[in-house]
Scaffold this active site. Sequence first.
Site, PDB file in Angstrom:
ATOM      1  N   ARG A   7       0.707  -1.131  -0.180  1.00 20.94           N
ATOM      2  CA  ARG A   7      -0.236  -0.135  -0.047  1.00 20.94           C
ATOM      3  C   ARG A   7       0.690   1.041   0.064  1.00 20.94           C
ATOM      4  O   ARG A   7       0.438   2.202  -0.299  1.00 20.94           O
ATOM      5  CB  ARG A   7      -0.883   0.127   1.252  1.00 20.94           C
ATOM      6  CG  ARG A   7      -1.942  -1.045   1.113  1.00 20.94           C
ATOM      7  CD  ARG A   7      -2.636  -1.210  -0.067  1.00 20.94           C
ATOM      8  NE  ARG A   7      -3.837  -2.407   0.149  1.00 20.94           N
ATOM      9  CZ  ARG A   7      -3.474  -3.463  -0.355  1.00 20.94           C
ATOM     10  NH1 ARG A   7      -2.623  -3.999  -0.909  1.00 20.94           N
ATOM     11  NH2 ARG A   7      -4.674  -4.606  -0.480  1.00 20.94           N
ATOM     12  N   VAL A 105      22.967  12.267  25.697  1.00 24.55           N
ATOM     13  CA  VAL A 105      23.714  12.622  24.796  1.00 24.55           C
ATOM     14  C   VAL A 105      24.247  14.044  24.954  1.00 24.55           C
ATOM     15  O   VAL A 105      23.935  15.154  25.547  1.00 24.55           O
ATOM     16  CB  VAL A 105      22.758  12.903  23.476  1.00 24.55           C
ATOM     17  CG1 VAL A 105      23.468  13.613  22.085  1.00 24.55           C
ATOM     18  CG2 VAL A 105      22.291  11.667  23.037  1.00 24.55           C
ATOM     19  N   THR A 129      19.935  20.091  24.244  1.00 24.01           N
ATOM     20  CA  THR A 129      20.272  19.182  23.114  1.00 24.01           C
ATOM     21  C   THR A 129      19.833  19.020  21.661  1.00 24.01           C
ATOM     22  O   THR A 129      20.529  18.874  20.659  1.00 24.01           O
ATOM     23  CB  THR A 129      19.220  17.844  23.587  1.00 24.01           C
ATOM     24  OG1 THR A 129      19.661  17.503  25.144  1.00 24.01           O
ATOM     25  CG2 THR A 129      20.098  16.630  23.124  1.00 24.01           C
ATOM     26  N   CYS A 167      19.586  27.387   9.545  1.00 22.85           N
ATOM     27  CA  CYS A 167      19.460  26.102  10.433  1.00 22.85           C
ATOM     28  C   CYS A 167      18.711  26.672  11.825  1.00 22.85           C
ATOM     29  O   CYS A 167      18.066  27.892  12.080  1.00 22.85           O
ATOM     30  CB  CYS A 167      20.940  25.671  11.003  1.00 22.85           C
ATOM     31  SG  CYS A 167      21.861  26.798  12.022  1.00 22.85           S
ATOM     32  N   CYS A 182       6.485  20.350  28.665  1.00 19.99           N
ATOM     33  CA  CYS A 182       5.465  19.390  29.190  1.00 19.99           C
ATOM     34  C   CYS A 182       5.045  19.166  30.701  1.00 19.99           C
ATOM     35  O   CYS A 182       4.032  18.906  31.065  1.00 19.99           O
ATOM     36  CB  CYS A 182       5.850  17.919  28.290  1.00 19.99           C
ATOM     37  SG  CYS A 182       5.626  18.206  26.784  1.00 19.99           S
ATOM     38  N   CYS A 242      26.089  27.165  10.491  1.00 21.43           N
ATOM     39  CA  CYS A 242      25.761  26.820   9.245  1.00 21.43           C
ATOM     40  C   CYS A 242      26.185  27.625   8.314  1.00 21.43           C
ATOM     41  O   CYS A 242      25.905  27.337   6.827  1.00 21.43           O
ATOM     42  CB  CYS A 242      24.375  26.637   9.116  1.00 21.43           C
ATOM     43  SG  CYS A 242      23.411  28.068   8.991  1.00 21.43           S
TER      44      CYS A 242
HETATM   45 ZN   LIG Z   1      22.592  28.735  11.001  1.00 22.93          ZN
END
Ligand SMILES: [Zn+2]
Length: 338
Positions: A7, A105, A129, A167, A182, A242
Amino acid sequence: MSERYSRQELFAPIGEEGQRRIRATSVFVLGAGALGSSGAEMLVRAGVGRLSIVDRDIIEWTNLHRQQLYTEQDVVEQLPKAVAAEKRLTAINGDVNVTGIVIDVTTQNVLDLMDGHDVVLDATDNIETRLLANDAALKLGIPFFMGACVGSYGLTFPIGIKEDQPCLHCLLETLPSQTLTCDTVGVISPIVVTTAARQVADMLKYVTGTPFEPKLESADLWTGDRASIGVASMKKSGCPSCSENAVYPFLSARESMKTAVLCGRDTVQLSWPGSRKFELIPFADSIQGTVSKLIHNPHLVACEYNGHRIVLFRDGRMLVHGTKDIVTAKKIAAGLLG
Ligand SMILES: [Zn+2]
């Protein structure tokens, strides 16, 4: 055409060739909470070749209303999310090579963890993070499918799809308040599923080679408000994460969250140099219903939260009393600050 994916292959933009590409894809899922549960399940059902899912937490009762991979038994057994996720995802599709990794991490391990994957699904619960992952993914040249949700509101943005796009670091000041979490204002499961669905749809478009424009998309399922924002013009020339001369500041320990166990005291200090500023009054307002013994003045906010005394100073330092464990302290900070 295999029966299992028939599908999905019938869907013309994917087809048999798209399915082969999905099968050849290796996904890194950062976080096995709500977004990680929903996203990883969709990807495993879609038939990716390999999926690694990392998380530092164990499963709690408060997770079950939205973290769809987990059961009551997992809470009783105090299982780490990454362990239970690996088991459940493997049961859903035994053809996928799933690895659950129980780890916090950090700047020290993020590149090694992420390297070797083709795409990254952002399912972390905190901006710290997320910025670390943004830099790691950009450095490794791996597209990063950002997603975040709280309350009934969710946000998605695919990063690293086009050279001239911004970014997460470029957009940091444009994004809505990041001090709602939350743990302070709650969350409903429909926005989790919606947000994860958008992330995974963008990821499937990318891996099947379907051209698309990376957009910042938001939705509030309670008000019905939706927005899709073209952000190409928001790339910052000289962005340290970036641009051509990127230095990936969040990968260097100097710029990332600092942690210290205070000598002789049962206290961990967390601090955020430079990039993170705290507005104490809005922060105190946002946590009012969640914490007890809340005090605030122009210098600090103090409260009790999950059995720990917390003090947040205006300069961005947080003291978490009642623990010497850095992971516990970071988890508390993520619950309060996002
Ligand atoms: Zn950037």
